[in-house]
Design an enzyme around this catalytic site. Structure first.
Site, short mmCIF file in Angstrom:
data_model
loop_
_atom_site.label_atom_id
_atom_site.label_comp_id
_atom_site.label_asym_id
_atom_site.label_seq_id
_atom_site.Cartn_x
_atom_site.Cartn_y
_atom_site.Cartn_z
N ARG A 224 0.80 -1.02 0.05
CA ARG A 224 0.13 -0.02 0.07
C ARG A 224 1.05 1.05 0.00
O ARG A 224 2.10 1.29 0.63
CB ARG A 224 -0.85 0.16 1.31
N HIS A 272 -1.85 0.94 -9.54
CA HIS A 272 -2.80 -0.14 -8.66
C HIS A 272 -3.24 -1.19 -9.51
O HIS A 272 -4.40 -1.55 -9.39
CB HIS A 272 -3.40 0.47 -7.69
P1 NAP Z 1 -1.62 -11.72 4.49
O1 NAP Z 1 -2.12 -13.18 4.33
O2 NAP Z 1 -2.60 -10.78 5.74
O3 NAP Z 1 -0.13 -11.48 5.05
C1 NAP Z 1 0.26 -10.30 5.64
C2 NAP Z 1 1.95 -10.74 5.99
O4 NAP Z 1 2.41 -9.46 6.76
C3 NAP Z 1 2.02 -11.95 7.06
O5 NAP Z 1 3.28 -12.72 6.79
C4 NAP Z 1 2.20 -10.87 8.31
O6 NAP Z 1 2.92 -11.91 9.15
C5 NAP Z 1 3.04 -9.79 7.92
N1 NAP Z 1 2.94 -8.78 8.76
C6 NAP Z 1 1.75 -8.01 9.02
N2 NAP Z 1 2.08 -7.16 9.91
C7 NAP Z 1 3.27 -7.18 10.04
C8 NAP Z 1 4.31 -6.63 11.06
N3 NAP Z 1 4.03 -5.47 11.81
N4 NAP Z 1 5.59 -6.92 10.99
C9 NAP Z 1 6.09 -7.86 10.21
N5 NAP Z 1 5.12 -8.62 9.59
C10 NAP Z 1 4.01 -8.33 9.38
O7 NAP Z 1 -1.82 -10.60 3.28
P2 NAP Z 1 -1.80 -10.97 1.71
O8 NAP Z 1 -3.09 -11.76 1.21
O9 NAP Z 1 -0.40 -11.82 1.59
O10 NAP Z 1 -1.85 -9.66 1.32
C11 NAP Z 1 -0.79 -8.65 1.59
C12 NAP Z 1 -1.11 -7.34 0.86
O11 NAP Z 1 -0.83 -7.03 -0.43
C13 NAP Z 1 -2.50 -6.82 1.21
O12 NAP Z 1 -2.75 -6.42 2.52
C14 NAP Z 1 -2.64 -5.58 0.12
O13 NAP Z 1 -2.36 -4.62 0.92
C15 NAP Z 1 -1.42 -5.88 -0.95
N6 NAP Z 1 -2.24 -6.16 -2.26
C16 NAP Z 1 -1.65 -5.36 -3.25
C17 NAP Z 1 -2.12 -5.69 -4.74
C18 NAP Z 1 -2.06 -4.90 -5.51
O14 NAP Z 1 -2.51 -5.07 -6.70
N7 NAP Z 1 -1.08 -3.96 -5.40
C19 NAP Z 1 -3.32 -6.83 -4.81
C20 NAP Z 1 -3.42 -7.66 -3.45
C21 NAP Z 1 -2.86 -7.46 -2.50
P3 NAP Z 1 2.42 -13.28 9.89
O15 NAP Z 1 2.66 -14.20 8.86
O16 NAP Z 1 3.51 -13.25 10.96
O17 NAP Z 1 1.02 -12.90 10.34
C1 GLV Z 2 -5.56 -4.97 -3.96
O1 GLV Z 2 -5.08 -3.98 -3.56
C2 GLV Z 2 -6.01 -5.65 -2.88
O2 GLV Z 2 -5.80 -5.85 -1.82
O3 GLV Z 2 -6.64 -6.88 -3.52
#
Ligand code: NAP
Ligand code: GLV
Length: 309
Positions: A224, A272
């Site tokens: 983000r 994005h």
């Molecule tokens: P997720 O499964 O919730 O994973 C989040 C990861 O971040 C976990 O490994 C978590 O650690 C770690 N984390 C959270 N807070 C932390 C902290 N304070 N210190 C260290 N590590 C921390 O999320 P996801 O599905 O992989 O998605 C991640 C993010 O990608 C989304 O929230 C979104 O912002 C972004 N995204 C962007 C797009 C785009 O098009 N640009 C698309 C999709 C998603 P733990 O494993 O220990 O819990």
């Molecule tokens: C995109 O940014 C998502 O969070 O799926």
């Protein structure tokens, strides 16, 4: 009754059709045509305006139409007793793996340098270093971060990841917790941010942490915009400590037309689009959550309000 709220670039009709493929009689309203607010039980949302959800007293489920939920949790009036679920979707993960691989390999093969040389009509070949010499660090080893880290390790890059709790992922070195962040940064030539935006991760890429990266490091942000202190990133590039950045997300979206990122020679900007939810892929999960909510059951991928992700 379902209420859909999404950004202007998405078509609510496509979502309604994808949902009705599973439940032909599903009743769907599209914001701002809420009708009787008390009738809305399921809000399927992307970037809802603050206060909107508080105006729906019959809600049983708030379903994010993306992986992130920061766009919902940032609402100060969010009804805290209604379960919030996020999407965990193979197609979303696949797109992100594809996008980050593109950005990492472009950096590894110095495509930015060749673009600049092309603009000057200069032919200056240089040898590439082996993939194993590129150390990639993935901030966030969740559903998407772990898949990205695994794919990059499979290509032969030296990959490490940072998470809150320790993780075991084949061929990916793990650094867990705030106390291991600096050691993780110090070995990351290419840094990929795939964290969720929470009060703890806001501004995590700032003058201090960017300074902890090796000389010449490169930053790819697909988490983000709020993860980056934008002025600090530009200063680190202009000061020569970082070689550049590839950015898909920004503090203000759309990126304002006068923003320095647009014209910076060392910054790649995309609007994005790293991973966009495909309704045809995600609808089954949303329908399952609607059915669970009707029966008073926990939704899939319910988000922990206290952890913030
Ligand atoms: P997720 O499964 O919730 O994973 C989040 C990861 O971040 C976990 O490994 C978590 O650690 C770690 N984390 C959270 N807070 C932390 C902290 N304070 N210190 C260290 N590590 C921390 O999320 P996801 O599905 O992989 O998605 C991640 C993010 O990608 C989304 O929230 C979104 O912002 C972004 N995204 C962007 C797009 C785009 O098009 N640009 C698309 C999709 C998603 P733990 O494993 O220990 O819990
Ligand atoms: C995109 O940014 C998502 O969070 O799926």
């Amino acid at each position: 009754m379902v209420l859909l709220f999404m950004s202007d670039s998405d078509d609510p009709k496509v979502w309604a059709e994808a949902l009705r493929a599973f439940e032909p009689d599903l009743q769907v309203r599209v914001w701002p045509d809420v009708g009787v607010a008390e009738e809305i039980e399921f809000a399927l949302v992307w970037l809802p305006p603050p206060g909107m959800l508080a105006g729906l007293p019959g809600l049983k489920l708030i379903q994010s139409l993306g992986a992130g939920i920061d766009h919902i949790f940032s609402d100060p009036d969010l009804p805290r007793d209604v379960p919030v679920a996020r999407l965990v979707d193979d197609e979303l993960t696949r797109q992100m793996v594809e996008y980050v691989t593109l950005a990492v390999l472009s950096r590894h093969r110095r495509i930015d340098r060749y673009r600049r040389l092309q603009a000057e009509r200069r032919w200056r070949p240089s040898r590439s270093v082996p993939l194993s010499a590129s150390r990639v660090g993935v901030l966030g080893l969740g559903v998407i971060g772990a898949a990205v880290a695994t794919a990059l390790a499979g290509l032969g890059l030296a990959v490490a990841g940072w998470s809150r709790a320790p993780k075991q992922i084949d061929r990916v070195e793990n650094f867990a917790g705030a106390e291991r962040l600096d050691a993780f940064l110090a070995r990351s030539d290419i840094l990929v941010c795939l964290l969720p935006l929470t009060p703890e991760t806001e501004g995590v890429l700032n003058a201090r942490t960017l300074g902890a990266l090796p000389e010449g490091a490169y930053v790819i942000n697909v988490g983000r915009g709020g993860h980056v202190v934008e002025a600090d990133l530009i200063a680190a590039i202009d000061g020569g400590h970082l070689s550049g950045a590839w950015l898909d997300v920004f503090r203000s979206e759309p990126l304002p037309s006068d923003h320095p990122f647009w014209s910076h020679p060392c910054v790649t900007v995309t609007p994005h689009v790293a991973a966009l939810t495909e309704p045809a892929s995600a609808a089954a999960q949303v329908i399952e959550n609607i059915r669970r909510a009707r029966r008073g059951r926990e939704p899939l991928h319910r988000v922990d309000l206290s952890a913030g992700y």
